[in-house]
Design a protein around this motif. Structure first.
Motif, short mmCIF file in Angstrom:
data_model
loop_
_atom_site.label_atom_id
_atom_site.label_comp_id
_atom_site.label_asym_id
_atom_site.label_seq_id
_atom_site.Cartn_x
_atom_site.Cartn_y
_atom_site.Cartn_z
N GLY A 143 55.38 33.96 37.42
CA GLY A 143 55.79 34.63 36.21
C GLY A 143 54.70 34.87 35.19
O GLY A 143 53.53 35.10 35.51
N LYS A 144 55.11 34.82 33.93
CA LYS A 144 54.27 35.25 32.82
C LYS A 144 53.03 34.37 32.64
O LYS A 144 52.06 34.82 32.04
N VAL A 148 52.20 37.28 37.27
CA VAL A 148 52.34 38.48 36.43
C VAL A 148 51.21 38.52 35.40
O VAL A 148 50.62 39.56 35.14
N ARG A 149 50.91 37.36 34.84
CA ARG A 149 49.80 37.34 33.88
C ARG A 149 48.49 37.74 34.54
O ARG A 149 47.67 38.45 33.94
N GLY A 150 48.28 37.28 35.78
CA GLY A 150 47.07 37.66 36.52
C GLY A 150 46.98 39.17 36.68
O GLY A 150 45.91 39.76 36.54
N GLN A 151 48.11 39.79 36.94
CA GLN A 151 48.15 41.24 37.12
C GLN A 151 47.82 41.94 35.80
O GLN A 151 47.07 42.92 35.76
N GLU A 168 37.50 34.28 37.87
CA GLU A 168 38.29 33.15 38.40
C GLU A 168 39.65 33.06 37.73
O GLU A 168 40.66 32.76 38.36
N GLU A 169 39.67 33.32 36.42
CA GLU A 169 40.92 33.25 35.67
C GLU A 169 41.93 34.28 36.21
O GLU A 169 43.11 33.98 36.39
N ILE A 170 41.44 35.50 36.48
CA ILE A 170 42.32 36.54 37.02
C ILE A 170 42.86 36.12 38.38
O ILE A 170 44.06 36.22 38.65
N HIS A 171 41.98 35.62 39.25
CA HIS A 171 42.43 35.29 40.60
C HIS A 171 43.33 34.07 40.63
O HIS A 171 44.24 34.00 41.45
N LYS A 172 43.06 33.13 39.74
CA LYS A 172 43.96 31.97 39.65
C LYS A 172 45.38 32.46 39.42
O LYS A 172 46.33 31.94 39.98
N GLY A 173 45.53 33.46 38.55
CA GLY A 173 46.86 34.01 38.29
C GLY A 173 47.35 34.87 39.43
O GLY A 173 48.41 34.62 40.00
N LYS A 174 46.56 35.87 39.79
CA LYS A 174 47.04 36.88 40.76
C LYS A 174 47.37 36.32 42.13
O LYS A 174 48.36 36.68 42.73
N THR A 175 46.48 35.47 42.67
CA THR A 175 46.76 34.96 44.02
C THR A 175 46.80 33.43 44.07
O THR A 175 47.56 32.85 44.83
N GLY A 176 45.99 32.79 43.24
CA GLY A 176 45.87 31.33 43.32
C GLY A 176 47.17 30.60 43.06
O GLY A 176 47.53 29.66 43.78
N ALA A 177 47.89 31.03 42.03
CA ALA A 177 49.09 30.30 41.63
C ALA A 177 50.13 30.27 42.75
O ALA A 177 50.74 29.23 43.04
N ILE A 178 50.32 31.40 43.42
CA ILE A 178 51.33 31.45 44.49
C ILE A 178 50.86 30.69 45.73
O ILE A 178 51.65 30.00 46.38
N LEU A 179 49.57 30.81 46.06
CA LEU A 179 49.07 30.03 47.20
C LEU A 179 49.24 28.54 46.95
O LEU A 179 49.68 27.80 47.83
#
Lengths: 288, 288
Positions: A143-144, A148-151, A168-179
């Protein structure tokens, strides 16, 4: 052994996704089109392998693992929309909105996300507290303050030159959090201890970073046919990537160091961590 | 007494929504903009009132009630998108996408939907089985066999002349499913019996239908300023409505019959059903 186990997981996942009670209507058809369109299934594989690493049965968490793929698929459908990344192809096939239209794609994404939570709330594993915890964790990761925040960060960053911490901050959100939540889901629902879950978290965070670095490398050295999408598109769009910031060699070194980190995290699992250990190597060596 | 209770519920809801841990970033700001933009709050009010009707405490289910409003708001943001209904105004203010752009609006909707499930999974009422049941029910009501399907049916129906059963089918999905689950949420989390929950279901289904018929009537006889949106738009768009099919008088009769049905359903609650009883009258008489 690694290949056989991977195939066993993949078969379970594909069967679970295909055998959900789909209806014969245009909405379900549109959801199904994007869901069954190939993909590496890294998230559900990670969940099943994590469950097995802590001594759980992957068979018992299949619906939860499928939910992760539903969420991933929804995010791809919305990312590809004209108003977002405006991509016409995904996984080597036409993007959802090219077939079902923009409204159809928005709604298919919405429905996939919602269906994921329906599945997560229907596990009936007899551990309601753990089941609630996983729903909460998956929501936070998606989520936010997660995906979604990564996006949003990714869109905001377009055309800007970024620093390594910003990437790194973007990827942590976009893919890292779900992995990361995929591994934790396997750990929690597989009956792991808090130490197990922490080890899986450390593993998945390093793996997620490695995954992204490898993506950036493949965009430069891969060929479009193997990738299933145009190679070199980051470069053409002037996107900041690990390669643009560290160079190819620097990015490969960083990739390797994340792989070692991932492998170190799961040492405590001993033999039960074998698959996860080789999964890290697979991420490092993958061609697409 | 009705007005005071309504105001008490509204205050609780507005405070809960405003006091969620919002962050200072553009995504949260965009979510907040649409969430705090007025609206009748019928869904959370229905949830709180239903909890109280079965002897529960509305204060203890505030986060769950707020989640219903988050889901409603997400659906409005996505409905208003250019690719969908292409509305520039909502609740008398600019639609989300007119301020935050299409990508921003898609992502704000995604994040609101996801956040709703985070809240639902964070109730900690000490009744994990009931909490899981409600997450499941809310997901079903919001998703591919509920609200999203209603939206698909609505889009598909554009420009066609519909029969009464077809109109009812669309509304059951678009608004009925969420209204019904709002009442059930209050009943389940408020500790109601299965009989209580069934009574609330019957009540909410009739109320939802009444709500929609009244909407169609207001579109014909209301004025734009009171409505906060252009009056007569259904007519101009050639939309099939209860009024176009039954005439004004026929629609008013059907409205009244649904109100009586709703009131009959909650007879068993006696005095504790007073508010729900008057809420039905309020729906019948509302001016916007």
């Amino acid at each position: 052994m690694f290949k056989e186990t991977f195939q066993r997981y993949l078969t379970m996942i594909e069967e679970t996704l295909a055998q959900l009670p789909w209806r014969k209507n245009s909405l379900d058809e549109s959801m199904y089109y994007s869901l069954i369109g190939g993909g590496k299934r890294i998230r559900p594989v990670l969940a099943l392998a994590s469950a097995e690493a802590v001594g759980g049965k992957p068979e018992s968490i299949l619906r939860a693992a499928a939910a992760l793929e539903l969420i991933h698929t929804y995010s791809l459908i919305h990312d590809d929309l004209p108003a977002m990344d405006n991509d016409d192809y995904r996984r080597g096939r036409l993007a959802n909105h090219k077939i079902y239209g923009e409204a159809g794609a928005i709604l298919a994404g919405d429905a996939l996300l919602t269906y994921a939570f329906e599945l997560l709330a229907s596990l009936e594993l007899g551990q309601p507290e753990r089941e609630l915890r996983i729903i909460r964790e998956v929501a936070v990761a998606s989520g936010k303050d997660g995906m979604v925040r990564g996006q949003v960060a990714d869109i905001t960053a377009e055309g800007k030159v970024l620093t390594l911490p910003e990437i790194e901050e973007i990827h942590k959100g976009k893919t890292g959090a779900i992995l990361t939540v995929s591994a934790r889901l396997g750990g929690v629902l597989g009956g792991g201890s808090e130490d197990d879950i922490q080890a899986l978290t450390d593993y998945a965070q390093a793996l997620g970073l490695a995954f992204q670095i490898k993506d950036d490398i493949l965009d430069v050295i891969g060929d479009s046919e193997t990738l299933g999408k145009p190679a070199g598109s980051d470069l053409r769009q002037g996107k900041s990537t690990y390669v643009s910031l560290l160079g190819l060699e620097g990015a490969s070194e960083e990739l390797h160091s994340q792989i070692l980190k991932a492998q170190a995290a799961i040492k405590p699992f001993g033999q039960k961590g074998n698959f996860l250990n080789e999964l890290a190597l697979y991420i490092e060596e993958r061609k697409h």
